[in-house]
Design a protein around this motif. Structure first.
Motif, PDB file in Angstrom:
ATOM      1  N   UNK A 229       0.834  -1.203   0.000  1.00 32.43           N
ATOM      2  CA  UNK A 229       0.000   0.000   0.000  1.00 32.43           C
ATOM      3  C   UNK A 229       0.873   1.258   0.000  1.00 32.43           C
ATOM      4  N   UNK A 230       1.944   1.238   0.799  1.00 32.70           N
ATOM      5  CA  UNK A 230       2.846   2.393   0.852  1.00 32.70           C
ATOM      6  C   UNK A 230       3.534   2.611  -0.488  1.00 32.70           C
ATOM      7  N   UNK A 231       3.944   1.520  -1.118  1.00 31.88           N
ATOM      8  CA  UNK A 231       4.593   1.639  -2.423  1.00 31.88           C
ATOM      9  C   UNK A 231       3.637   2.205  -3.467  1.00 31.88           C
ATOM     10  N   UNK A 232       2.381   1.737  -3.439  1.00 30.58           N
ATOM     11  CA  UNK A 232       1.381   2.252  -4.367  1.00 30.58           C
ATOM     12  C   UNK A 232       1.103   3.727  -4.107  1.00 30.58           C
ATOM     13  N   UNK A 233       1.045   4.086  -2.812  1.00 35.55           N
ATOM     14  CA  UNK A 233       0.814   5.494  -2.464  1.00 35.55           C
ATOM     15  C   UNK A 233       1.978   6.370  -2.926  1.00 35.55           C
ATOM     16  N   UNK A 234       3.200   5.867  -2.785  1.00 34.33           N
ATOM     17  CA  UNK A 234       4.376   6.622  -3.229  1.00 34.33           C
ATOM     18  C   UNK A 234       4.355   6.830  -4.747  1.00 34.33           C
ATOM     19  N   UNK A 235       3.928   5.796  -5.489  1.00 35.92           N
ATOM     20  CA  UNK A 235       3.833   5.920  -6.942  1.00 35.92           C
ATOM     21  C   UNK A 235       2.808   6.975  -7.338  1.00 35.92           C
ATOM     22  N   UNK A 236       1.664   7.002  -6.620  1.00 36.27           N
ATOM     23  CA  UNK A 236       0.641   8.008  -6.898  1.00 36.27           C
ATOM     24  C   UNK A 236       1.157   9.412  -6.612  1.00 36.27           C
ATOM     25  N   UNK A 237       1.899   9.550  -5.503  1.00 35.83           N
ATOM     26  CA  UNK A 237       2.454  10.855  -5.155  1.00 35.83           C
ATOM     27  C   UNK A 237       3.453  11.307  -6.209  1.00 35.83           C
ATOM     28  N   UNK A 239       3.456  10.443  -9.380  1.00 35.27           N
ATOM     29  CA  UNK A 239       2.700  10.812 -10.578  1.00 35.27           C
ATOM     30  C   UNK A 239       2.087  12.203 -10.414  1.00 35.27           C
ATOM     31  N   UNK A 240       1.517  12.467  -9.234  1.00 29.52           N
ATOM     32  CA  UNK A 240       0.927  13.778  -8.975  1.00 29.52           C
ATOM     33  C   UNK A 240       1.981  14.873  -9.007  1.00 29.52           C
ATOM     34  N   UNK A 241       3.176  14.560  -8.481  1.00 36.57           N
ATOM     35  CA  UNK A 241       4.266  15.541  -8.481  1.00 36.57           C
ATOM     36  C   UNK A 241       4.690  15.879  -9.908  1.00 36.57           C
ATOM     37  N   UNK A 245       4.399  19.451 -11.763  1.00 42.55           N
ATOM     38  CA  UNK A 245       5.589  20.091 -12.347  1.00 42.55           C
ATOM     39  C   UNK A 245       5.321  20.524 -13.774  1.00 42.55           C
ATOM     40  N   UNK A 246       4.597  19.664 -14.542  1.00 43.35           N
ATOM     41  CA  UNK A 246       4.253  20.012 -15.927  1.00 43.35           C
ATOM     42  C   UNK A 246       3.326  21.215 -15.960  1.00 43.35           C
ATOM     43  N   UNK A 247       2.321  21.226 -15.094  1.00 46.35           N
ATOM     44  CA  UNK A 247       1.379  22.349 -15.038  1.00 46.35           C
ATOM     45  C   UNK A 247       2.083  23.632 -14.629  1.00 46.35           C
ATOM     46  N   UNK A 248       2.997  23.520 -13.670  1.00 41.62           N
ATOM     47  CA  UNK A 248       3.742  24.694 -13.218  1.00 41.62           C
ATOM     48  C   UNK A 248       4.609  25.249 -14.348  1.00 41.62           C
TER      49      UNK A 248
END
Length: 266
Positions: A229-237, A239-241, A245-248
């Protein structure tokens, strides 16, 4: 308390796993009827406890446990003495949630000062997701709030080190009770029994079960699921980062374009 005689075992750490927490259930005429004498405004029965992993005995290192409940509860500070093979626990009823102070007192050989833990009594379904909350509701409303903990003894006194490491003892009823002779009843057989390959917990060991069993939610399996679960959460974070960064970068480019246009029209 005066320290026990003897020296400390330098450079050594010994840890022992245990569980503490609360279990609560709403009163229900069919599955959990309200006992006589319970106040009308009490909505739940609940229990607070400290026990060993897989219900093994912990009284060889834990002598007594003090539970400090809400002041509105009669006799709200309660000291539970250790009984071999039994958990330290209190059963109560009530209607509100509050923080429980749990104080651990070790056996005299330890020479250790008491340790204090804090746990919030939960009466109502909770969880990280609505799905987790719904699971509690479907389980007869039983709310389990348990914590896995590891008690670490740094450089214990020699006498206490002997107590902690005097050998794994079979769980009562788990080992075969054959008398004398060869096989499981012999000393060699008992030694082989103590080395249980399926990951079952033995007294005076630091093992936890390999897989979950009813009423025993802490295991290597649970650990691996949490890691996943932690690994999946880290991957989502991550991706969001990347998306942020692209939007910024797009916003910065647009700002530069607007500034250039402003200079031209000035």
């Amino acid at each position: 308390m005066a320290p026990p005689a003897g020296k400390r075992v330098k450079g050594v750490q010994v840890f022992r796993p245990f569980v503490y927490g609360t279990t609560a259930r709403p009163f229900d005429e069919k599955t959990n009827p309200k006992p006589p004498g319970v106040p009308d405004d009490h909505t739940h029965s609940w229990m607070v406890f400290v026990k060993g992993i897989d219900d093994v005995d912990v009284t060889y290192w834990l002598r007594r446990v003090q539970f400090k409940l809400h002041e509105s509860i009669p006799n709200h500070v309660r000291m539970i003495e250790g009984e071999k093979g039994k958990p330290f626990q209190i059963h109560e009823t009530g209607w509100g949630e509050f923080e429980i102070t749990i104080k651990l007192y070790y056996v005299p050989e330890s020479g250790e000062k008491p340790q204090t833990l804090y746990h919030h009594l939960r009466l109502h379904p909770y969880g990280r997701t609505e799905e987790e909350k719904e699971t509690m509701r479907l389980n007869g409303g039983e709310v389990i709030s348990w914590v896995y903990e590891e008690q670490i003894f740094n450089e214990p006194y020699e006498a206490f080190y002997d107590v902690l490491t005097s050998g794994a003892l079979p769980i009562p009823g788990a080992a075969a009770s054959k008398a004398g002779g060869k096989g499981k009843g012999s000393a060699k057989g008992k030694e082989q029994e103590a080395q249980r390959s399926e990951g079952g917990v033995l007294e005076r060991s630091a093992m936890i079960p390999m897989t979950n069993r009813p009423g025993q939610p802490f295991s290597r399996e649970t650990e691996q699921l949490e890691v996943k679960k932690l690994q999946e959460a880290m991957m989502k974070v991550q991706e969001m980062t990347k998306k942020m960064a692209v939007e910024l970068e797009k916003k910065n480019q647009r700002m530069q374009e607007l500034r250039a246009e402003s200079v031209k029209t000035a």
